[in-house]
Design an enzyme around this catalytic site. Sequence first.
Site, PDB file in Angstrom:
ATOM      1  N   LYS A 233      13.442   5.058   4.946  1.00  0.00           N
ATOM      2  CA  LYS A 233      12.806   4.182   3.976  1.00  0.00           C
ATOM      3  C   LYS A 233      11.344   4.550   3.892  1.00  0.00           C
ATOM      4  CE  LYS A 233      10.543   0.914   4.329  1.00  0.00           C
ATOM      5  NZ  LYS A 233       9.043   0.713   4.209  1.00  0.00           N
ATOM      6  N   THR A 244       4.389   4.562   6.389  1.00  0.00           N
ATOM      7  CA  THR A 244       5.433   3.562   6.610  1.00  0.00           C
ATOM      8  C   THR A 244       6.692   4.144   6.168  1.00  0.00           C
ATOM      9  OG1 THR A 244       4.355   1.442   6.622  1.00  0.00           O
ATOM     10  CG2 THR A 244       6.512   1.293   6.062  1.00  0.00           C
ATOM     11  N   THR A 463       1.402 -11.344  -2.276  1.00  0.00           N
ATOM     12  CA  THR A 463       1.228 -12.549  -3.081  1.00  0.00           C
ATOM     13  C   THR A 463       2.347 -12.698  -4.093  1.00  0.00           C
ATOM     14  OG1 THR A 463      -0.208 -11.324  -4.587  1.00  0.00           O
ATOM     15  CG2 THR A 463      -1.256 -12.579  -2.819  1.00  0.00           C
TER      16      THR A 463
END
Length: 463
Positions: A233, A244, A463
Amino acid sequence: MPPPSLLLLHPRTPLPHHHRSSFRTSSPRPSRMVCAAAEGFISAAPILLPDGPWKQVEGGVTAAKGFKAAGIYGGLRAKGEKPDLALVACDVDATVAGAFTTNVVAAAPVLYCKRVLNSSKTARAVLINAGQANAATGDAGYQDTVDSADAVAKLLNVSTNDILIQSTGVIGQRIKKEALVNSLHRLVGSLSSSIEGANSAAVAITTTDLVSKSIAVQTEIGGVPIKIGGMAKGSGMIHPNMATMLGVLTTDAQVSSDVWREMVRTSVSRSFNQITVDGDTSTNDCVIALASGLSGLSSILTHDSTEAQQFQACLDAVMQGLAKSIAWDGEGATCLIEVTVAGANNEAEAAKIARSVASSSLVKAAVFGRDPNWGRIACSVGYSGIQFDADQLDISLGAIPLMKNGQPLPFDRSAASKYLKDAGDIHGTVNIDVSVGRGGGSGKAWGCDLSYKYVEINAEYTT
């Protein structure tokens, strides 16, 4: 802290097998295959394997003998019900290797896995959660990781140290441990050697990814067919030296521990460490590789045997295929950028130059703007930190030469711009070729263009 002590059953005790329905695909575009486990959530990335003496097969992490996988929704994500818990398990003690982030603020699961691998040569399973990175969470976050491993181990009847953990998500958030632990019985019960099991796991580990990344190949070594599979991923916070990105590799080859660890390090350096999306190196990067040894191939005991070299090339190919899929899926990207460097003194220098070009925000922005600005490429080669004769610098964009022997060449700017536009229109590949001399060193790196969408995605991430 010392790991809890649990009863370890016979290393050949198989794990539960719950067969699931076969994998189904729908393919309006070859690069957007939808798997049954992921239907309604996410599509599959294109297969970007380099050419070689191997063939693509189905199955991802379950293609190799002895492996099962599952992916389920456990309530860890902040919103939606996309699967967020994955488990890859081996029926036997698998020889294990790993590669980890260089970020000093390493996440709890990274610290845990490094500790386990320092004392263990084998493992039985990898548990992955999406939603919380469990990074910068202190002792409590580390204990969450240990507790998660302990809970899985009890269900699989193995030792806690046989379980490795990967996490991805928002930094500073601990794992939703109660939700995770309450979902583990269902997760273990879903383990399957089917293609669907592999693909559901590949979906469950994604975060901002638009596509899942899963791959498997078969090759013949010493007259014996062996398979290597993997899933990964990553879409943002991607930069060389592991970013990441999470990866799990599986194979049924038999390899000694020392050789396996060196092979994995080599392949990671040629693949995952050669991709970049945004220049940010994550706290959670982790690649775990498991070898079951069930293919029937005699054990690979040295690096320099013919069998070892064949196997290394195949492992390189699988990791490069996954790495390229990550760069292809870069947040907001419209195309993959592949940088090939030749003429360097050695592979390491060529790789560093290629990384420099692929990492350049100005090069990436130029590609997005369909601007064949070769000056930005030349500049990024020059500041790579590698010494070379600037009078021997050659640069090409696709089949269009832009610079020769350090001097700009006249070229059809509209054709070069169209080349970039055409690649972006189909989410294809832009090839940048660089030569810095007459040395024998060559290397590749992969990135993607930098679009307005990247800023939008990351401005709104939490958010």
